[in-house]
Scaffold this motif. Structure first.
Motif, PDB file in Angstrom:
ATOM      1  N   LEU A  13       0.797  -1.211   0.100  1.00 16.10           N
ATOM      2  CA  LEU A  13      -0.085   0.002  -0.029  1.00 16.10           C
ATOM      3  C   LEU A  13       0.970   1.332  -0.025  1.00 16.10           C
ATOM      4  N   LEU A  14       2.047   1.386   0.774  1.00 20.61           N
ATOM      5  CA  LEU A  14       2.611   2.475   1.022  1.00 20.61           C
ATOM      6  C   LEU A  14       3.659   2.774  -0.237  1.00 20.61           C
ATOM      7  N   ASP A  15       3.886   1.457  -0.896  1.00 17.82           N
ATOM      8  CA  ASP A  15       4.637   1.827  -2.127  1.00 17.82           C
ATOM      9  C   ASP A  15       3.870   2.193  -3.137  1.00 17.82           C
ATOM     10  N   GLY A  16       2.844   2.004  -3.240  1.00 19.28           N
ATOM     11  CA  GLY A  16       1.693   2.539  -4.312  1.00 19.28           C
ATOM     12  C   GLY A  16       1.202   3.971  -4.297  1.00 19.28           C
ATOM     13  N   LEU A  17       1.243   4.474  -2.884  1.00 23.88           N
ATOM     14  CA  LEU A  17       0.277   5.553  -2.764  1.00 23.88           C
ATOM     15  C   LEU A  17       1.105   6.758  -3.224  1.00 23.88           C
ATOM     16  N   GLU A  18       0.326   7.551  -3.819  1.00 21.30           N
ATOM     17  CA  GLU A  18       0.938   8.879  -4.409  1.00 21.30           C
ATOM     18  C   GLU A  18       0.369   9.929  -3.512  1.00 21.30           C
ATOM     19  N   ILE A  19       1.217  10.778  -3.098  1.00 21.72           N
ATOM     20  CA  ILE A  19       0.797  11.854  -2.474  1.00 21.72           C
ATOM     21  C   ILE A  19       0.781  13.106  -3.216  1.00 21.72           C
ATOM     22  N   ARG A  20      -0.539  13.875  -3.318  1.00 15.99           N
ATOM     23  CA  ARG A  20      -0.385  15.038  -4.186  1.00 15.99           C
ATOM     24  C   ARG A  20       0.311  14.747  -5.400  1.00 15.99           C
ATOM     25  N   GLY A  21       0.114  13.904  -5.966  1.00 17.09           N
ATOM     26  CA  GLY A  21       0.413  13.832  -7.429  1.00 17.09           C
ATOM     27  C   GLY A  21       1.770  13.461  -7.482  1.00 17.09           C
ATOM     28  N   GLY A  22       2.764  13.032  -6.201  1.00 16.47           N
ATOM     29  CA  GLY A  22       4.115  12.658  -6.390  1.00 16.47           C
ATOM     30  C   GLY A  22       4.181  11.060  -6.462  1.00 16.47           C
ATOM     31  N   ALA A  23       5.441  10.737  -6.419  1.00 12.12           N
ATOM     32  CA  ALA A  23       6.037   9.165  -6.769  1.00 12.12           C
ATOM     33  C   ALA A  23       5.426   8.498  -5.126  1.00 12.12           C
ATOM     34  N   GLY A  24       5.422   7.347  -5.147  1.00  9.29           N
ATOM     35  CA  GLY A  24       5.070   6.608  -3.960  1.00  9.29           C
ATOM     36  C   GLY A  24       6.028   6.878  -3.048  1.00  9.29           C
ATOM     37  N   THR A  25       5.421   6.447  -1.878  1.00  7.69           N
ATOM     38  CA  THR A  25       6.263   7.026  -0.453  1.00  7.69           C
ATOM     39  C   THR A  25       7.549   5.983  -0.202  1.00  7.69           C
ATOM     40  N   ARG A  26       7.471   5.017  -0.612  1.00  5.11           N
ATOM     41  CA  ARG A  26       8.355   4.062  -0.261  1.00  5.11           C
ATOM     42  C   ARG A  26       9.380   3.436  -1.415  1.00  5.11           C
ATOM     43  N   ARG A  27      10.506   3.147  -1.323  1.00  2.00           N
ATOM     44  CA  ARG A  27      11.152   2.570  -2.454  1.00  2.00           C
ATOM     45  C   ARG A  27      10.919   1.008  -2.332  1.00  2.00           C
ATOM     46  N   ALA A  28      11.035   0.403  -3.515  1.00  2.00           N
ATOM     47  CA  ALA A  28      10.837  -1.263  -3.679  1.00  2.00           C
ATOM     48  C   ALA A  28      11.983  -1.991  -2.759  1.00  2.00           C
ATOM     49  N   SER A  29      11.380  -2.885  -2.188  1.00  3.12           N
ATOM     50  CA  SER A  29      12.347  -3.503  -1.131  1.00  3.12           C
ATOM     51  C   SER A  29      12.838  -4.933  -1.995  1.00  3.12           C
TER      52      SER A  29
END
Length: 77
Positions: free
Chosen positions: A61-77
């Protein structure tokens, strides 16, 4: 649902959530849903699997979220 589970995305969390923070939130969720703080030995395996599944879903979920049009909040693990 459970007040001890913290929001793990910016801006509520200044930096990217760590694996430990994600697992702690997953553990709190499973404890709340199951009604067990510490499961009996015969429930430990299913309890642990649930925590891992919730942690994986949370990270996804956190990897896929876009905050205000930005990229996801987490990097791929």
């Amino acid at each position: 649902m459970c007040r001890s589970i913290e929001t793990l995305r910016p801006p509520a969390l200044a930096e990217e959530a760590t694996e430990d923070e994600i697992r702690a939130a997953a553990l709190q969720y499973v404890r709340k849903v199951s009604g067990f703080r510490a499961p009996a030995a015969h429930n430990q395996e299913v309890f642990d699997r649930a925590v891992e599944a919730v942690a994986e879903a949370t990270a996804e979920l956190l990897d896929g979220l876009e905050i205000r049009g930005g990229a996801g909040t987490r990097r791929a693990s």
